[in-house]
Each structure stands twice: as C-alpha cells, then as structure tokens.
Design a protein around this motif. Structure first.
Motif, short mmCIF file in Angstrom:
data_model
loop_
_atom_site.label_atom_id
_atom_site.label_comp_id
_atom_site.label_asym_id
_atom_site.label_seq_id
_atom_site.Cartn_x
_atom_site.Cartn_y
_atom_site.Cartn_z
N VAL A 63 1.17 -0.91 -0.11
CA VAL A 63 0.01 0.13 0.13
C VAL A 63 0.81 1.32 -0.35
CG1 VAL A 63 -1.61 1.55 1.27
CG2 VAL A 63 -1.70 -0.78 0.79
N GLN B 197 1.53 1.66 -3.26
CA GLN B 197 1.21 2.18 -4.35
C GLN B 197 0.90 3.59 -4.35
OE1 GLN B 197 -3.53 0.20 -3.66
NE2 GLN B 197 -4.05 1.91 -4.87
N ASN C 102 -9.33 0.19 -2.66
CA ASN C 102 -8.80 -0.91 -4.15
C ASN C 102 -10.16 -1.80 -3.93
OD1 ASN C 102 -5.73 -0.09 -4.28
ND2 ASN C 102 -5.08 -1.52 -2.75
N GLN C 103 -9.96 -2.33 -5.17
CA GLN C 103 -11.77 -3.23 -5.89
C GLN C 103 -10.98 -4.60 -5.84
OE1 GLN C 103 -13.08 -2.48 -9.38
NE2 GLN C 103 -15.03 -3.99 -8.91
N TYR D 129 -14.87 -3.07 -2.68
CA TYR D 129 -13.80 -2.40 -2.49
C TYR D 129 -13.26 -2.16 -1.09
CZ TYR D 129 -15.82 -0.21 -6.72
OH TYR D 129 -16.25 -0.73 -8.24
N GLU E 123 -2.99 -1.65 -11.09
CA GLU E 123 -3.51 -3.26 -9.89
C GLU E 123 -2.95 -4.54 -10.70
OE1 GLU E 123 -6.12 -2.21 -13.91
OE2 GLU E 123 -5.55 -0.56 -12.33
N ASN F 238 -7.51 0.44 -8.96
CA ASN F 238 -7.33 0.34 -7.80
C ASN F 238 -6.96 1.87 -7.54
OD1 ASN F 238 -6.79 -2.18 -6.51
ND2 ASN F 238 -4.73 -2.20 -7.11
#
Length: 279
Positions: free
Chosen positions: A63, A66, A92-93, A104, A231, A243
């Motif tokens: 994360v 990201q 994030n899905q 999500y 993603e 995402n």
C-alpha cells in the motif's frame, strides 16, 4: 459528545437520552437514523460486539508503494483514523474473474483498513444478466460505504445511464447529501458536484484516459486529487478490478467532505466498470 462541525460522521450514543440507542451524526447534525446499542446477553446467548478488522502488524509495503511511488503522494503524518479524517484514502477493488457484485476495501496510507464498499440491492435476475452480458451501464447500481465496524456512513446510487452518469449521495437514513453529475462524454471527462441545485465543486480529468482527476471547490481551488494506480497485469487483463488513491489536501466542511469521499467510487462506477470485461 459535542456537536461541532469537525466531529466525524458516525454512530454515537443518543444525545437525546434514549437508553441503549446509537444515533447517526452526519458530520453537521444529528439525524433520525438510530440503531440499538449492543446490550449484554446471557452467556448462552452472548453475541460478539462489532469488531475492527484485524490490522497489519506494521505498515503494508504494498500500500505504501501504491501511495508513494505510483500515486506520487509524499508520506504524511497520521490522520484521525476514520473515512472522514484521514488525508489519504486507498480504494482497492476486490479482484474477481466474473464481476457480479462490486466490492472495495478502503485503507489509510499505511494499509490500515478504514472501511469497505459493497454493492447492495441486487436481485438474482440482475446477477444473471451481469453474468451473461456487459450491460452494467443500463442498470441502476447502489453502493454502501461502511466504516471499519461495518456500519453504513454513505449510500451511493447510480441510476441506469445511456451516455452520462449521475451518482446520488445520501446519508444512511436517506437524507440527501448531493449529486455528482457527468458533464461530457468526449475529451477530458468532468463531473459537477451539486448540493440543492448549487454547484459546490467539480471533478476534472487531467487527460482523455480519465485516470487522474483534480477535485476543486466552487472557487476552482484544488482540494483533493484522485490517482488511478496500476493494479497489475493479471488484474488488468482478466478482471475489472481498479485501484485508486484519494488525497485530500486539508479538512473540508460538510457536505463537500462527504462528496469528496464518494468521488473515487463515482469515477469507477461511472466510467471504468462499464468499459471493462469481455461481454
């Protein structure tokens, strides 16, 4: 419990004195929406109280990567620990080969879960239709944004569309917050954020791919930013999972704050879910 505008939306003991009752505070006022507070039960009938999701022992490097490397958001200090008080929300899905129900996970910049988003109100027939054909844009979608305890804090409804999307944002008790309305279908996609028919802000795509968006208030001052992050190849090729990182530059007043919290889900539901898949 005070009733100041900076108190985050959520469930609190009823200020009117009702015993064993929680009342929903929408960030600006007490609503009519109530829930029974958890009561003690006999041992043989005891039920577990709502629990926070298990958090990682330390910061989640995936994360953090990201947020910092893909979204370009510098590491910041800790926020208030809720959906409405954190400066960075990671949305994030959940990846699925066949997308029948959108789900999500919402985290802070270090990977601690702050809440979730779940699609609600789907009939069995609707799921069958989503399985056999890519007709999401012609269906009404309802999403429930829940806090870390699983309690709803916002409801999003995207009515069926032809070209342009409109997302209605409400409190859990049905009280309207505002609408997020797509303005164009060609070029850089823009959305207007409206409250009681008045424009309070906008979401503006920075390029024709509609991956990154600047969120501005009614004076065109940037108050937040959405960045769609990579993603992974497998997710991109075989799923509709997307995402996003939502960076809120400073604490916003209501109802603008609630509309901004809803923006990443609006972009995904309005644009991305209709354009992916094999159907």
């Amino acid at each position: 419990m005070t009733t100041q505008s900076n108190t985050p939306a959520g469930w609190y003991p009823d200020p009117h004195g009702a015993a064993q009752t929680l009342r929903y505070w929408d960030g600006a006022r007490w609503t009519e929406h109530t829930n029974p507070a958890q009561q003690a039960s006999p041992p043989q009938q005891a039920q577990a109280a709502p629990q926070m999701p298990q958090q990682p022992a330390g910061p989640d490097p995936r994360v953090q990567r990201q947020v910092r490397q893909q979204a370009g958001v510098a590491a910041g200090g800790p926020g208030g620990g809720s959906l409405f008080t954190e400066p960075v929300l990671v949305v994030n899905q959940k990846a699925k080969l066949i997308e029948l129900t959108n789900e999500y996970k919402v985290m802070d910049q270090n990977g601690n879960q702050l809440g979730s988003v779940v699609q609600v109100g789907q009939s069995a027939l609707k799921k069958v239709l989503r399985f056999v054909a890519s007709i999401d844009q012609f269906m009404t979608h309802r999403l429930e944004i829940r806090d870390a305890y699983g309690q709803p804090v916002l409801l999003l409804t995207r009515p069926r569309k032809f070209l342009k999307s409109r997302v209605i944002v409400q409190r859990p008790d049905g009280q309207p917050v505002g609408e997020i309305v797509q303005q164009n279908v060609i070029g850089k996609i823009n959305f207007a954020m409206n409250v009681d028919g008045q424009r309070v802000g906008a979401i503006k795509a920075e390029n024709w791919r509609a991956w990154n968006f600047a969120i501005v208030d009614h004076t065109e001052n940037e108050v937040a930013r959405i960045t769609k992050t990579w993603e992974g190849l497998a997710k991109t090729m075989f799923t509709t999972a997307d995402n996003y990182v939502l960076q809120i530059h400073y604490q916003l007043p209501e109802p603008l704050l609630s509309l901004v919290v809803a923006t990443a889900l609006t972009v995904d539901t309005a644009l991305k879910q209709d354009s992916r898949g094999l159907g």
